[in-house]
Scaffold this motif. Structure first.
Motif, PDB file in Angstrom:
ATOM      1  N   ILE A  15      39.838  42.789 -54.079  1.00  0.00           N
ATOM      2  CA  ILE A  15      40.887  43.746 -54.396  1.00  0.00           C
ATOM      3  C   ILE A  15      41.771  43.093 -55.456  1.00  0.00           C
ATOM      4  O   ILE A  15      42.526  42.170 -55.163  1.00  0.00           O
ATOM      5  N   GLY A  16      41.649  43.540 -56.701  1.00  0.00           N
ATOM      6  CA  GLY A  16      42.374  42.902 -57.785  1.00  0.00           C
ATOM      7  C   GLY A  16      43.212  43.861 -58.600  1.00  0.00           C
ATOM      8  O   GLY A  16      43.073  45.083 -58.504  1.00  0.00           O
ATOM      9  N   PHE A  17      44.102  43.273 -59.414  1.00  0.00           N
ATOM     10  CA  PHE A  17      44.975  44.068 -60.277  1.00  0.00           C
ATOM     11  C   PHE A  17      45.340  43.265 -61.521  1.00  0.00           C
ATOM     12  O   PHE A  17      45.187  42.034 -61.554  1.00  0.00           O
ATOM     13  N   GLN A  32      43.926  38.479 -50.743  1.00  0.00           N
ATOM     14  CA  GLN A  32      42.897  37.703 -50.060  1.00  0.00           C
ATOM     15  C   GLN A  32      42.605  38.194 -48.644  1.00  0.00           C
ATOM     16  O   GLN A  32      41.542  37.897 -48.100  1.00  0.00           O
ATOM     17  N   GLU A  33      43.549  38.934 -48.030  1.00  0.00           N
ATOM     18  CA  GLU A  33      43.346  39.454 -46.677  1.00  0.00           C
ATOM     19  C   GLU A  33      43.396  40.975 -46.715  1.00  0.00           C
ATOM     20  O   GLU A  33      44.430  41.549 -47.053  1.00  0.00           O
ATOM     21  N   PHE A  34      42.278  41.599 -46.387  1.00  0.00           N
ATOM     22  CA  PHE A  34      42.226  43.061 -46.398  1.00  0.00           C
ATOM     23  C   PHE A  34      41.209  43.551 -45.377  1.00  0.00           C
ATOM     24  O   PHE A  34      40.362  42.797 -44.903  1.00  0.00           O
ATOM     25  N   SER A  53      43.590  48.619 -45.892  1.00  0.00           N
ATOM     26  CA  SER A  53      44.898  47.975 -45.797  1.00  0.00           C
ATOM     27  C   SER A  53      44.763  46.522 -46.234  1.00  0.00           C
ATOM     28  O   SER A  53      43.697  45.917 -46.091  1.00  0.00           O
ATOM     29  N   THR A  54      45.839  46.004 -46.774  1.00  0.00           N
ATOM     30  CA  THR A  54      45.875  44.603 -47.178  1.00  0.00           C
ATOM     31  C   THR A  54      47.204  43.995 -46.774  1.00  0.00           C
ATOM     32  O   THR A  54      48.205  44.709 -46.653  1.00  0.00           O
ATOM     33  N   LYS A  55      47.208  42.714 -46.543  1.00  0.00           N
ATOM     34  CA  LYS A  55      48.433  41.975 -46.250  1.00  0.00           C
ATOM     35  C   LYS A  55      49.106  41.644 -47.580  1.00  0.00           C
ATOM     36  O   LYS A  55      48.513  40.961 -48.420  1.00  0.00           O
ATOM     37  N   LEU A  59      48.714  37.985 -51.370  1.00  0.00           N
ATOM     38  CA  LEU A  59      48.628  38.087 -52.827  1.00  0.00           C
ATOM     39  C   LEU A  59      48.536  36.714 -53.470  1.00  0.00           C
ATOM     40  O   LEU A  59      49.258  35.789 -53.086  1.00  0.00           O
ATOM     41  N   THR A  60      47.653  36.565 -54.434  1.00  0.00           N
ATOM     42  CA  THR A  60      47.584  35.339 -55.220  1.00  0.00           C
ATOM     43  C   THR A  60      47.326  35.673 -56.689  1.00  0.00           C
ATOM     44  O   THR A  60      46.517  36.546 -56.995  1.00  0.00           O
ATOM     45  N   THR A  61      48.057  34.981 -57.553  1.00  0.00           N
ATOM     46  CA  THR A  61      47.869  35.104 -59.003  1.00  0.00           C
ATOM     47  C   THR A  61      47.457  33.766 -59.609  1.00  0.00           C
ATOM     48  O   THR A  61      47.332  33.658 -60.824  1.00  0.00           O
ATOM     49  N   GLY A  62      47.315  32.752 -58.767  1.00  0.00           N
ATOM     50  CA  GLY A  62      46.997  31.425 -59.257  1.00  0.00           C
ATOM     51  C   GLY A  62      48.230  30.605 -59.601  1.00  0.00           C
ATOM     52  O   GLY A  62      48.121  29.479 -60.058  1.00  0.00           O
ATOM     53  N   ASN A  63      49.415  31.182 -59.385  1.00  0.00           N
ATOM     54  CA  ASN A  63      50.662  30.480 -59.673  1.00  0.00           C
ATOM     55  C   ASN A  63      51.576  30.633 -58.458  1.00  0.00           C
ATOM     56  O   ASN A  63      52.108  31.721 -58.223  1.00  0.00           O
ATOM     57  N   PRO A  64      51.769  29.568 -57.665  1.00  0.00           N
ATOM     58  CA  PRO A  64      52.558  29.677 -56.431  1.00  0.00           C
ATOM     59  C   PRO A  64      53.984  30.200 -56.632  1.00  0.00           C
ATOM     60  O   PRO A  64      54.473  30.962 -55.792  1.00  0.00           O
TER      61      PRO A  64
END
Length: 176
Positions: A15-17, A32-34, A53-55, A59-64
């Protein structure tokens, strides 16, 4: 006709954007969780229904640092709104293998109707005899429609974060 249930195969789904950053590049992210399910008549997806549904905190973009900001009240407010939900209301065939998926997307406590483009990749048996179905889903939403309003003006003009969010979703379901 009998109803068939399908469960998401999370190891083969994404699931990306993408969102414009500084008006000229894209920042990509994914959840990452869906969880997703589909129901069909027999194994035919022509009249399928979908729930997803997703948590938001996954969400991750590669930048904390960016991920932390996106989870904050400026954007998703993951603590107050831990899930993003979608429930289909129609699934309409456009042409062979192409569909329009319409449903209610709930984000930050606001529900709006969205229509997404679906490419049905078909069904196949995996090496262990499990029947799988694959889908590619794309669409665009305006983040401000769901109250994700934060932004910052740029000195040279424009804004830091674009309003349009492009969705890129690959789903693989397993027949139950």
């Amino acid at each position: 006709m009998a109803t068939t249930k399908w469960a998401i195969d999370p190891t083969h789904s994404e699931i990306g954007f993408k969102v414009k950053h500084m008006m000229f590049t894209n920042v990509s992210g994914k959840f990452q969780e869906f969880h997703a399910i589909a129901e069909t008549e027999e194994d035919l997806f022509d009249k399928a229904t979908f729930e997803f549904s997703t948590k938001t905190a996954s969400l991750t973009t590669g930048n904390p640092d960016r991920d932390l900001h996106l989870s904050s009240g400026d954007f998703f407010d993951a603590e107050k709104y831990p899930n993003i939900n979608f429930i289909s209301t129609s699934y309409t065939k456009v042409s062979e293998g192409e569909y329009k998926l319409t449903g209610d997307l709930t984000l930050r406590g606001t529900t709006k109707e969205v229509t997404l483009d679906v490419e049905f990749h078909g069904t196949a048996l995996d090496p262990w005899g499990n029947k799988k179905a694959g889908f590619g889903i794309t669409g665009k939403i305006n983040r401000k429609d769901w109250g994700l309003n934060w932004n910052s003006a740029l000195e040279a003009g424009g804004v830091l974060v674009g309003e349009e969010v492009k969705l890129h979703i690959e789903l693989q379901f397993v027949k139950q």
